[in-house]
Design an enzyme around this catalytic site. Structure first.
Site, PDB file in Angstrom:
ATOM      1  CE  LYS A 154      12.225  -8.540 -14.506  1.00 14.34           C
ATOM      2  NZ  LYS A 154      12.547  -9.296 -13.396  1.00 14.34           N
ATOM      3  CB  CYS A 156      -0.886   0.013   1.246  1.00 15.59           C
ATOM      4  SG  CYS A 156      -1.915  -1.444   1.397  1.00 15.59           S
ATOM      5  CD  GLU A 164      15.270 -11.702 -13.362  1.00 16.76           C
ATOM      6  OE1 GLU A 164      14.887 -12.401 -12.407  1.00 16.76           O
ATOM      7  OE2 GLU A 164      14.859 -10.542 -13.563  1.00 16.76           O
ATOM      8  CD  GLU A 220       8.302  -9.651 -12.673  1.00 12.07           C
ATOM      9  OE1 GLU A 220       7.770  -9.322 -11.605  1.00 12.07           O
ATOM     10  OE2 GLU A 220       9.521  -9.607 -12.841  1.00 12.07           O
ATOM     11  CE  LYS A 271      10.627  -2.035  -7.963  1.00 15.26           C
ATOM     12  NZ  LYS A 271      11.190  -2.829  -9.093  1.00 15.26           N
ATOM     13  CG  HIS A 273      17.761 -35.422 -16.077  1.00 18.85           C
ATOM     14  ND1 HIS A 273      18.264 -36.672 -15.826  1.00 18.85           N
ATOM     15  CD2 HIS A 273      18.843 -34.666 -16.428  1.00 18.85           C
ATOM     16  CE1 HIS A 273      19.580 -36.674 -15.964  1.00 18.85           C
ATOM     17  NE2 HIS A 273      19.954 -35.468 -16.334  1.00 18.85           N
ATOM     18  CG  ASN A 302       2.270  -0.262   3.609  1.00 21.07           C
ATOM     19  OD1 ASN A 302       1.794  -1.310   3.191  1.00 21.07           O
ATOM     20  ND2 ASN A 302       3.549   0.059   3.447  1.00 21.07           N
ATOM     21  N   GLY A 303       0.503  -2.290   5.840  1.00 17.60           N
ATOM     22  CA  GLY A 303       0.996  -3.362   6.717  1.00 17.60           C
ATOM     23  C   GLY A 303      -0.152  -4.300   7.052  1.00 17.60           C
ATOM     24  NE  ARG A 362       4.224   1.972  -1.443  1.00 21.14           N
ATOM     25  CZ  ARG A 362       5.186   2.068  -0.531  1.00 21.14           C
ATOM     26  NH1 ARG A 362       6.288   2.730  -0.826  1.00 21.14           N
ATOM     27  NH2 ARG A 362       5.065   1.528   0.648  1.00 21.14           N
ATOM     28  CD1 TRP A 380      -1.116  -5.133  -4.496  1.00 26.57           C
ATOM     29  CD2 TRP A 380      -0.833  -6.311  -2.623  1.00 26.57           C
ATOM     30  NE1 TRP A 380      -0.756  -6.419  -4.856  1.00 26.57           N
ATOM     31  CE2 TRP A 380      -0.587  -7.158  -3.731  1.00 26.57           C
ATOM     32  CE3 TRP A 380      -0.722  -6.845  -1.349  1.00 26.57           C
ATOM     33  CZ2 TRP A 380      -0.228  -8.493  -3.598  1.00 26.57           C
ATOM     34  CZ3 TRP A 380      -0.366  -8.172  -1.206  1.00 26.57           C
ATOM     35  CH2 TRP A 380      -0.130  -8.981  -2.320  1.00 26.57           C
TER      36      TRP A 380
HETATM   37  C1  AGP Z   1      11.098  -9.013  -9.868  1.00 23.81           C
HETATM   38  O1  AGP Z   1      10.894  -8.466 -11.168  1.00 23.81           O
HETATM   39  C2  AGP Z   1       9.910  -8.824  -8.964  1.00 23.81           C
HETATM   40  N1  AGP Z   1       9.509  -7.474  -8.903  1.00 23.81           N
HETATM   41  C3  AGP Z   1      10.110  -9.500  -7.617  1.00 23.81           C
HETATM   42  O2  AGP Z   1      10.472 -10.840  -7.846  1.00 23.81           O
HETATM   43  C4  AGP Z   1      11.192  -8.871  -6.695  1.00 23.81           C
HETATM   44  O3  AGP Z   1      12.485  -9.109  -7.224  1.00 23.81           O
HETATM   45  C5  AGP Z   1      11.085  -9.544  -5.327  1.00 23.81           C
HETATM   46  O4  AGP Z   1       9.799  -9.251  -4.807  1.00 23.81           O
HETATM   47  C6  AGP Z   1      12.158  -9.087  -4.332  1.00 23.81           C
HETATM   48  O5  AGP Z   1      12.014  -7.709  -4.095  1.00 23.81           O
HETATM   49  P1  AGP Z   1      13.236  -6.957  -3.365  1.00 23.81           P
HETATM   50  O6  AGP Z   1      14.412  -7.046  -4.283  1.00 23.81           O
HETATM   51  O7  AGP Z   1      12.757  -5.541  -3.174  1.00 23.81           O
HETATM   52  O8  AGP Z   1      13.482  -7.665  -2.054  1.00 23.81           O
END
Ligand code: AGP
Length: 607
Positions: free
Chosen positions: A483, A2, A479, A486, A602, A502, A98-99, A27, A74
């Protein structure tokens, strides 16, 4: 995660609150709202979905008032609808949060028993009604806040308005960051400096447990025990321009193209060009005496940690394990003293990584963090801070934070290797020189943007995509898959190329594109064999390698993406860029919300 913003202003605050919420959109959220005080009475406007829905609501029902709070939600508890949108209010208070309040059900039962009626499914409403109950019992707002905070368990950043008191607002933090901004006869509060950047550069970050009464003249800050405290006012480097998209279509695109520059900035702070050696600055423990290094992170940061493991084992010859924070923290391993726990995080606030850090601390580990947001909890709780200098990363999909993490981790591996005598000065100079060439090479890779856009169009209708790599290219395969998943919502998997036989090779047919990362290292030949095996079964291979590598494969490649020749040591940094661009262009063609993909935040500051 949030977003919170609060303003005590000189004029109507609603437009400024909305602007602040816009800067917090990155965020991730699914509803938004504001509240102001008009003639002492609380006035709210809220809307489900994106901020534009709130703006439309305000156009029809504008709201005045020179003091107010705003929120992007969120959803954690309660569906993302208008009823559950913050600010959550009673007649007497309006709250943005937020939390997570872990004990909200217990508080809800207690307050319901006292006759209070809950309107929402949120945990935050327990805070609003607990405040109201204390006010009803005759406490003043400050007393009501102190009494309420004492009852809360869990994490919160709060901003609170009080009916009948349009000369102050109260904010508090425990477990979620909160920044106070100083204006000229105005005061601000926000989840981070980004929210406040165009309003002020004078920022104070509240410490854990702090709460503050903001008036137009300033802030009276108290610590968790209620004692008045002074907190430093810092000049933030952020500005409205810095956090704009510039000429780019999306923040993610801008951040991909910023990589040569920020990689250079990060390197500059860690590498001495005169001595051609790495300098990490003051280290409060002996690198040579480390018995083991445990690397812990989440998501993309976990992938950079996986790459670091190869470097720490191969170059520094130190035992190293890497784990995802959400597993590590509950596996709760016994950790031999004399070890280092290394945490990687762009935000410095990821809940699982922070919890893992605190566990490792309890196990007597030295704590080091690789972090981009320097005003963050992990920075405050570490023995050694290794900053990435990527600047604000707004796009939810991490790009420049990832490559600058790799730069920091590569320099760290060199420093550990030197301390342990695993490399000599000549080898250190060779590895460091390879790093110094990365910014220029990265710019060359970005020149393939148009070609990658064409490849994206050819892959657009794929149902599944496989990414393959060996050695340090294996975490890159993970990775690349992350990408794509997501931001384009296409299912993708990353695999160690040696694992194909395998099982996964059963997936291969002409409908499943395979992205193969094949840097010029000692495993190239084996990866090239995997490419032939996949093509022999009708697989469409997009191979990422240097010109020489692409030339070893006949012209049956679906596509080839040429990467400038480079030392295998720095290949993971350069080979990250085409997989970022590929995911970006596919997502743009699919029309998804590239910077704020569905369901994502984020920074995941809740478990
Ligand atoms: C990666 O593209 C994502 N946004 C997500 O996996 C992110 O790397 C992960 O949530 C960790 O966040 P941080 O690096 O702020 O700890």
């Amino acid at each position: 995660m949030c977003g919170i913003v609060g303003i005590i202003g000189k004029a109507a605050v609603a437009p400024l609150l909305v602007d602040g919420l816009r800067r917090l959109e990155y965020r991730g959220y699914d509803s938004a709202g504001i509240a102001t005080l008009i003639d002492g009475a609380i006035e709210r406007r809220r809307a489900e979905g994106k901020l534009d829905n709130l703006v439309r609501r305000l156009a029809v029902e504008p709201v005045q008032g020179n003091i107010g709070i705003g929120h992007t939600r969120w959803a954690t508890h309660g569906v993302p609808n208008e009823v559950n949108a913050h600010p959550i209010a009673t007649e007497r208070v309006a709250v943005v949060h937020n939390g997570i309040i872990e004990n909200f059900q217990e508080l809800r039962r207690e307050l319901t028993g006292l006759g209070y009626v809950f309107q929402t499914q949120t945990d935050t409403e327990a805070v609003a009604i607990m405040l109201t109950r204390h006010l009803d019992d005759g406490m003043d707002p400050r007393e009501a806040v102190a009494a309420t905070l004492a009852r809360l368990e869990g994490a919160f950043a709060l901003a609170i308005l009080f009916a009948g008191h349009d000369d102050f607002l109260i904010c508090a933090r425990r477990g979620s960051p909160l920044a106070i901004g100083y204006g000229d006869g105005e005061m601000f509060v926000g989840s981070d400096a980004l929210a406040l950047a165009p309003l002020t550069r004078r920022i104070t970050y509240l410490e854990e447990g702090d709460w503050a009464v903001l008036t137009a003249k300033g802030a009276a800050i108290s610590d968790a025990a209620g004692r008045p405290v002074e907190r430093a006012v810092k000049e933030t480097a952020l500005s409205g321009a810095l956090i704009g998209k510039g000429n780019y279509r999306h923040f993610m695109q801008k951040e991909i193209f910023e990589q040569p520059g920020v990689i250079g900035d990060t390197l500059q702070a860690l590498f001495n060009p005169t001595t051609r050696s790495v300098n990490l600055g003051e280290i409060p423990f002996d690198l040579a005496a480390l018995t083991r290094i445990t690397v812990i992170a989440c998501g993309t940061s976990f992938h950079s940690g996986m790459i670091a493991k190869y470097w720490l084992e191969r170059i520094a010859r130190v035992p190293c394990e890497v784990d995802i924070a959400s597993e590590f923290r509950y596996r709760a391993p016994d950790m031999a003293t004399g070890g280092l726990a290394l945490f990687i995080s762009q935000s410095g606030e990821t809940a699982d990584t922070l919890a893992a850090l605190r566990y490792a601390r309890s196990q007597g580990q030295h704590i080091a963090v690789v972090v981009n947001q320097l005003e963050s909890s992990m920075v405050r709780e570490a023995d050694l801070v290794l900053p990435t200098r990527a600047g604000p990363e707004i796009g939810v999909a991490s790009t420049k934070a990832f490559t600058t993490q790799l730069v920091v981790l590569a320099c760290f591996a060199i420093a550990v290797a030197r301390a342990r005598g695993s490399i000599d000065a000549a080898r250190e100079a060779a590895l460091s020189t390879a790093l110094t060439e990365v910014p220029a090479r990265a710019s060359e890779v970005l020149n393939h943007d148009e070609k990658i856009q064409e490849i994206a169009a050819a892959l657009l209708d794929a149902r599944d995509v496989l990414y393959l790599g060996r050695g340090t290219a294996y975490p890159l395969a993970l990775e690349g898959a992350l990408k794509l998943k997501e931001i384009s919502y296409i299912h993708a998997e990353g695999y160690a190329a040696g694992e194909m036989k395998h099982g996964p090779i059963a997936l291969i047919d002409e409908k499943v594109p395979i992205i193969v990362l094949a840097p010029p290292d000692e495993l190239f030949e084996k990866t090239a064999s995997n490419v032939q095996e996949v093509m022999a079964r009708g697989g469409k291979v997009v191979m990422i390698s240097d010109e020489a590598g692409l030339a070893t494969i006949d012209d049956r490649l679906y596509f080839g993406i040429p990467i400038p020749p480079c030392d295998a040591f720095v290949a993971p940094i350069l080979y990250a860029i085409p997989i970022q661009l590929l995911a970006y262009h596919i997502a743009v063609l699919k029309g998804t919300d590239v910077d704020q993909p569905r369901n994502l935040a984020k920074s995941v500051t809740v478990e």
